[in-house]
Design a protein around this motif. Structure first.
Motif, PDB file in Angstrom:
ATOM      1  N   LYS A  91       2.600   4.778  -6.152  1.00 16.00           N
ATOM      2  CA  LYS A  91       3.350   3.209  -5.132  1.00 16.00           C
ATOM      3  C   LYS A  91       2.646   2.209  -5.944  1.00 16.00           C
ATOM      4  CE  LYS A  91       2.340   4.311  -0.258  1.00 16.00           C
ATOM      5  NZ  LYS A  91       2.997   4.414   1.111  1.00 16.00           N
ATOM      6  N   LYS A  92       2.064   1.219  -5.969  1.00 11.33           N
ATOM      7  CA  LYS A  92       2.002  -0.682  -6.443  1.00 11.33           C
ATOM      8  C   LYS A  92       0.978  -0.555  -4.836  1.00 11.33           C
ATOM      9  CE  LYS A  92       5.344  -1.530 -10.096  1.00 11.33           C
ATOM     10  NZ  LYS A  92       5.582  -2.916 -10.717  1.00 11.33           N
ATOM     11  N   LEU A  93      -0.163  -0.434  -5.250  1.00 15.69           N
ATOM     12  CA  LEU A  93      -1.286  -1.307  -4.016  1.00 15.69           C
ATOM     13  C   LEU A  93      -2.117  -2.320  -4.408  1.00 15.69           C
ATOM     14  CD1 LEU A  93      -2.224   2.303  -2.969  1.00 15.69           C
ATOM     15  CD2 LEU A  93      -0.332   0.827  -1.982  1.00 15.69           C
ATOM     16  N   GLY A  94      -1.628  -2.098  -5.803  1.00 17.39           N
ATOM     17  CA  GLY A  94      -2.071  -3.484  -6.472  1.00 17.39           C
ATOM     18  C   GLY A  94      -3.954  -3.246  -7.017  1.00 17.39           C
ATOM     19  N   MET A  95      -4.773  -3.466  -7.773  1.00 12.34           N
ATOM     20  CA  MET A  95      -5.910  -3.205  -8.483  1.00 12.34           C
ATOM     21  C   MET A  95      -6.839  -2.748  -7.110  1.00 12.34           C
ATOM     22  SD  MET A  95      -8.559  -6.918  -8.886  1.00 12.34           S
ATOM     23  CE  MET A  95      -7.003  -7.747  -9.924  1.00 12.34           C
ATOM     24  N   VAL A  96      -7.534  -1.521  -7.608  1.00 11.11           N
ATOM     25  CA  VAL A  96      -8.429  -2.049  -6.600  1.00 11.11           C
ATOM     26  C   VAL A  96      -9.567  -2.174  -6.622  1.00 11.11           C
ATOM     27  CG1 VAL A  96     -10.133   0.165  -8.595  1.00 11.11           C
ATOM     28  CG2 VAL A  96     -10.143   0.810  -5.959  1.00 11.11           C
ATOM     29  N   MET A  97     -10.609  -2.745  -5.349  1.00 18.02           N
ATOM     30  CA  MET A  97     -11.675  -3.205  -4.828  1.00 18.02           C
ATOM     31  C   MET A  97     -12.490  -2.906  -4.231  1.00 18.02           C
ATOM     32  SD  MET A  97      -9.101  -6.258  -5.421  1.00 18.02           S
ATOM     33  CE  MET A  97     -10.780  -7.342  -4.214  1.00 18.02           C
ATOM     34  N   CYS A  98     -12.338  -1.377  -3.893  1.00 15.16           N
ATOM     35  CA  CYS A  98     -13.550  -1.063  -3.830  1.00 15.16           C
ATOM     36  C   CYS A  98     -14.176  -0.038  -3.483  1.00 15.16           C
ATOM     37  CB  CYS A  98     -14.391  -1.781  -1.936  1.00 15.16           C
ATOM     38  SG  CYS A  98     -13.166  -1.574  -1.005  1.00 15.16           S
ATOM     39  N   LEU A  99     -14.729   0.470  -2.933  1.00 15.63           N
ATOM     40  CA  LEU A  99     -15.114   2.597  -3.230  1.00 15.63           C
ATOM     41  C   LEU A  99     -15.912   3.171  -2.695  1.00 15.63           C
ATOM     42  CD1 LEU A  99     -14.547   2.265  -7.405  1.00 15.63           C
ATOM     43  CD2 LEU A  99     -12.339   3.068  -5.692  1.00 15.63           C
ATOM     44  N   VAL A 143     -12.252  -5.629 -16.229  1.00 22.13           N
ATOM     45  CA  VAL A 143     -12.412  -7.032 -15.344  1.00 22.13           C
ATOM     46  C   VAL A 143     -12.378  -7.184 -13.768  1.00 22.13           C
ATOM     47  CG1 VAL A 143     -12.015  -8.070 -17.197  1.00 22.13           C
ATOM     48  CG2 VAL A 143     -10.433  -8.200 -16.211  1.00 22.13           C
ATOM     49  N   GLY A 144     -12.029  -6.562 -13.283  1.00 23.73           N
ATOM     50  CA  GLY A 144     -12.802  -6.989 -11.780  1.00 23.73           C
ATOM     51  C   GLY A 144     -13.737  -7.401 -11.311  1.00 23.73           C
ATOM     52  N   PHE A 145     -13.923  -6.734 -10.051  1.00 21.27           N
ATOM     53  CA  PHE A 145     -15.003  -7.264  -8.953  1.00 21.27           C
ATOM     54  C   PHE A 145     -15.323  -6.178  -8.313  1.00 21.27           C
ATOM     55  CE2 PHE A 145     -13.605 -11.481  -9.597  1.00 21.27           C
ATOM     56  CZ  PHE A 145     -14.995 -11.988  -9.882  1.00 21.27           C
ATOM     57  N   CYS A 146     -14.149  -4.975  -8.307  1.00 22.76           N
ATOM     58  CA  CYS A 146     -14.543  -3.197  -7.810  1.00 22.76           C
ATOM     59  C   CYS A 146     -16.117  -3.073  -8.130  1.00 22.76           C
ATOM     60  CB  CYS A 146     -13.675  -2.839  -8.063  1.00 22.76           C
ATOM     61  SG  CYS A 146     -13.958  -1.107  -6.937  1.00 22.76           S
ATOM     62  N   PRO A 195      -7.093  -8.667   1.313  1.00 26.23           N
ATOM     63  CA  PRO A 195      -7.129  -7.069  -0.385  1.00 26.23           C
ATOM     64  C   PRO A 195      -8.484  -6.730   0.632  1.00 26.23           C
ATOM     65  CG  PRO A 195      -6.301  -9.007  -1.182  1.00 26.23           C
ATOM     66  CD  PRO A 195      -6.082  -9.716  -0.223  1.00 26.23           C
ATOM     67  N   VAL A 196      -8.501  -5.350   0.606  1.00 24.97           N
ATOM     68  CA  VAL A 196      -9.768  -5.100   1.079  1.00 24.97           C
ATOM     69  C   VAL A 196     -10.945  -5.920   0.262  1.00 24.97           C
ATOM     70  CG1 VAL A 196     -11.061  -3.067   2.436  1.00 24.97           C
ATOM     71  CG2 VAL A 196      -8.602  -2.724   1.986  1.00 24.97           C
ATOM     72  N   MET A 197     -12.102  -6.400   0.585  1.00 16.57           N
ATOM     73  CA  MET A 197     -13.316  -6.780  -0.225  1.00 16.57           C
ATOM     74  C   MET A 197     -14.233  -5.816   0.474  1.00 16.57           C
ATOM     75  SD  MET A 197     -11.491  -9.071  -1.078  1.00 16.57           S
ATOM     76  CE  MET A 197     -13.425 -10.230  -1.627  1.00 16.57           C
ATOM     77  N   CYS A 198     -14.748  -4.948   1.353  1.00 18.40           N
ATOM     78  CA  CYS A 198     -15.565  -3.960   1.256  1.00 18.40           C
ATOM     79  C   CYS A 198     -15.377  -3.018   1.946  1.00 18.40           C
ATOM     80  CB  CYS A 198     -17.077  -4.746   1.651  1.00 18.40           C
ATOM     81  SG  CYS A 198     -16.884  -5.795   3.152  1.00 18.40           S
ATOM     82  N   LEU A 199     -16.181  -1.708   2.020  1.00 24.25           N
ATOM     83  CA  LEU A 199     -15.989  -0.782   2.940  1.00 24.25           C
ATOM     84  C   LEU A 199     -16.882  -0.075   2.584  1.00 24.25           C
ATOM     85  CD1 LEU A 199     -15.126   2.492   0.828  1.00 24.25           C
ATOM     86  CD2 LEU A 199     -12.805   1.122   1.174  1.00 24.25           C
ATOM     87  N   THR A 200     -17.332   1.461   3.831  1.00 21.38           N
ATOM     88  CA  THR A 200     -18.493   1.639   3.994  1.00 21.38           C
ATOM     89  C   THR A 200     -18.193   2.788   4.867  1.00 21.38           C
ATOM     90  OG1 THR A 200     -21.044   2.395   3.691  1.00 21.38           O
ATOM     91  CG2 THR A 200     -20.221   1.020   5.628  1.00 21.38           C
ATOM     92  N   PHE A 201     -18.388   4.350   4.175  1.00 22.78           N
ATOM     93  CA  PHE A 201     -18.342   5.584   5.017  1.00 22.78           C
ATOM     94  C   PHE A 201     -19.672   5.816   5.486  1.00 22.78           C
ATOM     95  CE2 PHE A 201     -16.660   9.466   5.712  1.00 22.78           C
ATOM     96  CZ  PHE A 201     -15.712   9.610   6.389  1.00 22.78           C
ATOM     97  N   ASP A 202     -19.589   6.255   7.155  1.00 15.26           N
ATOM     98  CA  ASP A 202     -20.305   7.413   7.498  1.00 15.26           C
ATOM     99  C   ASP A 202     -20.026   8.981   7.117  1.00 15.26           C
ATOM    100  OD1 ASP A 202     -22.723   8.278   8.886  1.00 15.26           O
ATOM    101  OD2 ASP A 202     -22.278   7.691  10.710  1.00 15.26           O
TER     102      ASP A 202
END
Length: 326
Positions: A154-162, A106-109, A204-211
């Motif tokens: 370990k507890k990092l909380g919910m995953v936010m972005c991939l 139900v998250g926003f990831c 929380p990490v809201m967004c990411l990208t990788f090159d």
């Protein structure tokens, strides 16, 4: 004297809701297309030659669509907050749901997908946040065979972005995930184990990208900082440059296909453009009257027709032609 920032080439209206996500599909038979996902649960397919919506996909029961991508020329993926990923078959102007993946999240990831065949014709990998929101599941499409479950010790909380990619080494796919506690974890997808981690944000990490070509990524959060990081030869995440923004809040980050330009979608209604090599600020683009939620670069084979699009909570999509000469 610095040139003033450009005005948008054109603006699309008619979504009738906040524009959460954008995806270009230009190198295909027929006109170049843009897919947009809205807060009212619809995926609009925009013909960029006519600048009109030529079809609307409605399969999420009015639940907000937070991610859209394409597997190939005829298959579209859409992720809704109804906890489903829909696979759509396009053809002859129609759009039909051919299959669904239930995520339970139900998250926003946003999901991410990795094509493993030439031209998207082979199998693909779909990564998504699961019902246990700190866990990432990876499955093969179209078979829906589970590949791995990625869950921190370990507890990092919910995953936010991939973000998932195939390294040049030919080894199994890699995936970097951003978490609620502000950390990043690099995962080996095939082995299902973490390779390295890094704390990059106090929120929380809201967004990411990788090159992958530069082995370098970038991430944003609710703060007014964009942080870049890289992988060393041992696949350790290492922090690099940061750039401070005037206003806080970043919805999305996107690197142009040629690896020269980075764009950010801001909560302050603005799109910012940076040189990707050193995060040098190049322009601040203003035309929206509410939060910019998404930004995407086109994949058109003709450089003269490559555009950047930005989607906003103001229900509009703006198109920009920027730095095509660089």
């Amino acid at each position: 004297m610095a040139r003033p920032p450009p005005d948008p080439q054109f603006i699309l209206r008619g979504v009738g809701a906040a524009v959460n996500t954008l995806h270009f599909s230009c190198d295909r038979p027929g006109p170049p297309l843009l897919f947009s996902g809205s807060a009212k649960g619809a995926v609009h397919i925009w013909n960029l030659d006519t600048r009109r919506s030529e079809n609307v996909l409605d399969g999420h029961g009015g639940s907000s669509v937070i991610w859209v991508d394409t597997l190939n020329r005829e298959t579209v993926l859409s992720q809704g907050r109804d906890m489903r990923v829909c696979l759509w078959r396009l053809g002859e102007g129609r759009g039909e749901v051919s299959d669904c993946v239930y995520t339970g999240s139900v998250g926003f990831c946003q999901c991410c997908v990795l094509s493993r065949g030439p031209g998207g014709g082979g199998s693909s990998l779909l990564a998504y946040a699961s019902e246990q929101m700190e866990e990432v599941k990876v499955m093969e499409l179209p078979s829906k065979v589970p590949v791995s479950s990625l869950k921190p010790d370990k507890k990092l909380g919910m995953v936010m972005c991939l973000k998932m990619w195939q390294p040049d080494s030919g080894e199994g796919p890699l995936l970097v995930a951003g978490y609620e506690d502000g950390s990043l974890v690099l995962w080996d997808v095939s082995l299902g184990r973490p390779l390295s981690s890094l704390s990059v944000h106090p929120e929380p990490v809201m967004c990411l990208t990788f090159d992958p070509s530069r082995q370098r990524g970038v991430s944003g959060s609710a703060e007014n900082i964009i942080r870049s990081w890289a992988l060393d030869g041992q696949l350790n995440l290492q922090q690099q440059e940061t750039v401070e923004l005037l206003n806080p809040g970043i919805s999305q980050l996107c690197v142009r296909g040629d690896g020269k330009i980075l764009a950010s979608a801001g909560w302050d209604h603005q799109v910012r453009v940076f040189g990707w090599k050193k995060l040098k600020p190049l322009a601040v683009l203003k035309c929206h009257s509410d939060m910019v939620l998404s930004v995407a670069f086109s994949d058109h084979s003709d450089p003269a027709k490559r555009l950047m699009a930005a989607g906003s909570k103001d229900q509009r999509i703006s198109f920009w032609s920027i730095y095509n000469q660089t």
